[in-house]
Write an enzyme that holds these catalytic residues in place. Structure first.
Site, mmCIF file in Angstrom:
data_model
loop_
_atom_site.group_PDB
_atom_site.id
_atom_site.type_symbol
_atom_site.label_atom_id
_atom_site.label_comp_id
_atom_site.label_asym_id
_atom_site.label_seq_id
_atom_site.Cartn_x
_atom_site.Cartn_y
_atom_site.Cartn_z
ATOM 1 N N ASP A 258 0.874 -1.161 0.000
ATOM 2 C CA ASP A 258 0.000 0.000 0.000
ATOM 3 C C ASP A 258 0.923 1.226 0.000
ATOM 4 O O ASP A 258 2.133 1.111 0.246
ATOM 5 C CB ASP A 258 -0.948 -0.014 1.202
ATOM 6 C CG ASP A 258 -2.175 0.861 0.952
ATOM 7 O OD1 ASP A 258 -2.104 1.744 0.076
ATOM 8 O OD2 ASP A 258 -3.193 0.679 1.635
HETATM 9 C C1 BGC Z 1 -5.031 3.234 0.044
HETATM 10 C C2 BGC Z 1 -5.031 2.277 -1.125
HETATM 11 C C3 BGC Z 1 -4.895 3.053 -2.415
HETATM 12 C C4 BGC Z 1 -3.589 3.835 -2.345
HETATM 13 C C5 BGC Z 1 -3.295 4.637 -3.599
HETATM 14 C C6 BGC Z 1 -3.870 4.199 0.015
HETATM 15 O O1 BGC Z 1 -4.097 5.264 0.884
HETATM 16 O O2 BGC Z 1 -5.034 2.508 1.248
HETATM 17 O O3 BGC Z 1 -6.193 1.508 -1.126
HETATM 18 O O4 BGC Z 1 -4.964 2.211 -3.519
HETATM 19 O O5 BGC Z 1 -3.656 4.738 -1.261
HETATM 20 O O6 BGC Z 1 -4.116 5.741 -3.698
#
Ligand code: BGC
Length: 921
Positions: A705
């Site tokens: 993530d």
């Molecule tokens: C989230 C993810 C997301 C990523 C990119 C993170 O804050 O947990 O689910 O895909 O950001 O935006």
């Protein structure tokens, strides 16, 4: 039309159908719904003007061309009327009480202040209309959980008073819940509306979908994907939920209905799988037989009511308790009928593999530790239209215990804790405790014992990835050319908004440095998220119904068709991987991101995710199953350690992912922010190698993530610990702003030097990444093999957004004059500039302009950063004199940003626009 043509009308039709089929009707007395031809409806509740198409954060940021809310859709209906007098009252109140968007990421409040409703207004509305609709709204999102408080999980006093008042004045009052996930429902009894309909967050076509149900064009056929209990404390996960450091999953596999149907039946207000229709169905099992290792079922569904509609048949298993203990019901299969006319019928056939009903023995109590087993005894199957009313359809007897799958202990907890185990007989069980088995294997030894070989670097032999793609070269020979430094770069993803890929997207991966591109490795593009494509520069995209709403359709084929369109839309925008589906289990209704996820049930979750992946796969693109795994709480999400038994992991928290990998052929997975059983998941070898790849056969890539942490056992998580990440086979660190410069200051090279990771492990990740790139459209884009037809359709489809496709970025230092030669200042003109900020910090903008008109002339110029307005410079006429104005643009932590200029009136002549760094971080 080309092979990859995206038919927008069909896309809208499917999204609307999904939004309609996801609506769940919980109550419908006095024939409240549907609203009948010629009737007038009064719509109450401020949310009628601000329909929630989705939640907030990465799961909701889709720039849409329009959003049709419920009121908009009702107003467009020809055969019913909206009480506009009442709408006017709300409109005036909302103008005085504007929607509070909050400030910053995830800060929008979960609800908005409601208009106090007096008897007079309600009485007047009742005089002039036939039925009332009361809309209640909630949002939710990243970084915060829902709270068991009014305005969050609970209704506020004003909302309850509104429902009571309306219900007093109208014999037909339907409450519509425009929410991401289930909310407390105790108020239904207190406030006594005659009807209740969950419409969820249905994306940009959501209002149309809801109107189809409200007017009866579609009879409700959605079913709850979660159990609604009387109180939030009744959920078995309630005790530890919300702890910032550690969350003990003491309820074990008894999540949602698995718990309630086994040991707390009287706590349920609305059971899992429940949802009413405008018509009635008779569901009868007509065939039940064993065929080898499968059970075959035939179920007749007959529409015995007066209106057309669809029904969902659900099959639940009731296995013997044996030594392991089992829930009294587990969903084993489901199917939705076609539209059945009154008296119409359909026979649904089910084939259920007995193997699917096996349980995982993590303690060895059956004599088969680390195996899936079918314990001896009678396995009952129940068929119906919700978990509670499903009736006995037949049973098969397992004479002796059978091992259906032999695995190895993996990801077991290290923290001692007690878990639930049912005790009892018949349908009367209570929960007792037993100690959860702890890890007994030596993880470090397992990793060392399975380390891949480390072939030496051959240097550049002129082999390109395209040669491997075309079958002219071997992948291993290709990879051997990469130096350690190249390999350290390939495991870095770049973002947000990397200029190497589609503007405004979350990340670039693969060919993120010149050298990697020199070897023919393209930069693949990934973009959020589960409810549609997020492009922060403002490019428009389609916003889909949310995860919960899609799950409630119980309609795999429909979800697959819808996601085939999503796949084409990705392709059109040169995005290879969607960062979705989100598929964590709804362990507790308060999780802030439940709206992105599907259900408390892993089987339904897995089937929905697989359907999405199959759909996107038809367009050559794919999704990223996330968050792998155990991301069940937003609060303290990068710290709170989830302590989960191996059995609960395998049967509940990993099961949906397993289905997505095996059936949906997932190419990409995203690990989580936090730790499970002491290891941050992005560095968890058992999760990402033993289970995901070795057991399930996943051959795609795993990414972290965004800015996630990794750790060595017993140590704290650290965003720089890519040595632990690579060793675990998490292939990509997402994200850094410059892979070549190692702006994330990761320790891959140190790890190589001191043996924490090896060249072989880095090569393994490079192989995973390259293999995935070769299966995505980016490979053909890179090799210039996209057909003319597709390119033309891409441009035509993008319309005015085509300007974003090939955006160039101007470098901005401490004080830089922008190249504004492309800006036209004609009234209504707008232009987008990409900038690359060389420093992190607070910037200001200085504009020098003149206007020949006099002082009273207003010539506004608005500046949007990343799609939000930051400043409007209202230059009055300057009588031809040059004037300079300054304003703050705000803080910027990432280099690539988008700036849009909009000119409200003609007549402004721009001299210069400078960006000035005021404070560096
Ligand atoms: C989230 C993810 C997301 C990523 C990119 C993170 O804050 O947990 O689910 O895909 O950001 O935006």
């Amino acid at each position: 039309m080309g092979k990859y043509y995206l038919d927008m009308e069909e896309y809208k039709r499917l999204a609307r159908q999904a939004a309609a089929e996801g609506c769940v009707l919980l109550k419908n007395e006095n024939n409240t719904l549907p609203v009948r031809e010629g009737e007038t409806v009064s719509v109450f509740g401020r949310i009628q003007f601000t329909y929630y198409k989705s939640g907030t954060g990465s799961g909701g940021l889709v720039n849409t061309r329009y959003v049709t809310g419920i009121l908009d859709a009702l107003r467009a209906e020809g055969s019913i009327r909206v009480n506009e007098e009442l709408a006017g009252v709300y409109e005036a109140w909302c103008a005085e009480h504007p929607f509070d968007k909050g400030k910053g990421w995830g800060q929008e409040p979960w609800s908005q202040e409601e208009m106090p409703l007096d008897d007079k207004t309600a009485a007047r509305a009742a005089q002039v209309s036939d039925a009332a609709l009361v809309i209640i709204g909630r949002t939710a999102g990243e970084d915060q959980d829902t709270k068991a408080e009014p305005g969050s999980y609970l209704l506020t006093d004003k909302e309850k008073a509104m429902i009571r008042t309306v219900s007093r004045h109208f014999a037909r009052t339907a409450v519509l819940l425009n929410v991401g996930n289930i909310i407390d429902m105790k108020w239904v009894e207190d406030c006594a509306p005659s009807a209740v309909l969950y419409v969820w967050q249905g994306g940009m076509e959501g209002g149309n979908g809801a109107a189809d149900v409200l007017t009866g064009r579609v009879s409700p056929c959605g079913k709850l994907s979660d159990t609604i209990a009387a109180s939030i404390e009744d959920y078995p996960s309630a005790a530890g939920f919300g702890d910032p450091y550690e969350n003990i999953y003491a309820e074990d596999i008894y999540v949602g209905y698995r718990y309630f149907e086994t040991a707390a039946r009287d706590k349920v207000l609305y059971p899992f799988g429940f949802g009413l229709s405008y018509t009635e169905f008779a569901v009868t099992t007509e065939g039940f037989r064993e065929e080898g290792e499968d059970i075959l079922l035939q179920v007749r569904v007959k529409n015995t009511g007066d209106l057309a509609g669809k029904e969902v048949v659900q099959v639940y298993a009731n296995p013997p308790q044996g030594r392991l203990g089992k829930p009294l019901r587990s969903l084993a299969a489901f199917r939705k009928t076609e539209v059945l006319q009154p008296d119409g019928e359909e026979i649904l056939s089910f084939r259920i593999s007995k193997k699917e009903l096996a349980s995982y023995d993590d303690s060895g109590v059956t004599g088969h530790k680390s195996c899936y087993v079918l314990e001896e005894g009678s396995y009952g199957l129940y068929v119906g239209t919700d978990v509670r009313s499903a009736s006995f359809a037949g049973a098969f007897v397992q004479e002796t215990l059978t091992v259906t799958e032999r695995l190895e202990e993996a990801l077991a907890p290290v923290t001692p804790f007690c878990r639930m185990k049912p005790v009892g007989e018949g349908d009367s069980f209570c929960m007792q405790e037993e100690a959860a088995p702890l890890r007994s294997v030596d993880l470090a030894q397992r990793i060392l014992g399975n380390r891949p070989a480390s072939p030496v670097c051959t240097g550049d032999r002129g082999i390109l990835l395209g040669d491997v793609y075309d079958g002219r070269a071997d992948m291993e020979d290709f990879l051997a050319q990469l130096t350690d430094e190249d390999l350290a770069c390939i495991v870095r993803g770049e973002g947000m908004c990397s200029p190497k890929v589609t503007p405004g997207t979350a990340g670039a991966f693969g060919g993120v440095t010149d050298r990697l591109q020199h070897f023919g490795i393209p930069a693949g593009c990934c973009a959020d998220g589960p409810s549609g494509i997020r492009m922060d520069c403002g490019t428009h995209a389609f916003s889909l119904p949310n995860g919960t709403s899609l799950a409630c359709t119980f309609h795999e084929e429909l979800v697959e068709k819808l996601f085939e369109k999503e796949g084409l839309e990705l392709r059109r925008n040169r995005v290879d991987l969607l960062l979705g589906p989100g598929m964590n289990i709804h362990r507790n209704p308060l999780n802030g991101r439940n709206f992105e996820y599907f259900s408390e049930d892993p089987y339904l979750t897995g089937k929905m995710a697989a359907a999405q992946l199959k759909g996107m796969g038809k367009a050559g693109t794919s999704g990223t199953i996330k968050h792998f795994a155990g991301n069940n709480q937003e609060y303290s999400r990068n710290l709170a350690n989830a302590v989960i038994s191996e059995r609960a992991l395998r049967e509940i928290y990993l099961k949906g992912f397993e289905i997505a990998v095996k059936e949906g052929k997932a190419l990409s997975a995203m690990s989580t922010y936090g730790p499970v059983n002491g290891l941050w998941t992005a560095g968890s070898y058992d999760l990402l190698t033993t289970i995901l790849r070795k057991e399930w056969g996943f051959d795609g890539l795993v990414m972290t993530d965004w800015w996630a942490k990794m750790n060595e056992e017993g140590e704290e998580g650290d965003t720089r610990n890519t040595a632990a990440m690579v060793r675990a086979q998490n292939d990509l660190y997402m994200v850094v702003s410059d892979a070549q410069a190692n702006t994330g200051e990761d320790n891959t090279m140190e790890g190589l030097a001191d043996g924490r990771t090896t060249r072989g492990e880095l090569l393994r990740s490079a192989r995973n990444i390259c293999r995935v790139l070769m299966r995505l459209p980016v490979m053909d884009r890179f090799l210039d093999r996209i057909s003319e037809e597709e390119l033309r359709e891409q441009r035509e489809g993008a319309g005015e957004d085509a300007r974003f496709l090939d955006l160039v970025y101007q470098e901005v230092g401490r004080d830089t004059a922008l190249d504004i030669s492309s800006l036209s200042t004609e009234k209504g003109a707008s232009a987008v500039l990409g900038v690359k900020l060389l420093h992190k910090g607070v910037y200001a903008m200085q504009v020098t302009a003149r206007c020949s008109a006099g002082e009273l002339a207003q010539v506004p110029m608005s500046v949007f950063m990343n799609h939000g307005v930051v400043i409007t410079f209202t230059m009055n006429g300057t009588d031809g004199e040059w004037v300079t104005r300054s304003a703050d643009l705000g803080e910027f932590r990432f280099p690539h940003q988008y700036m849009k200029f909009y000119f409200g009136q003609s007549g402004l002549e721009l001299g210069e626009i400078r960006m000035i760094l005021k404070e560096e971080f």
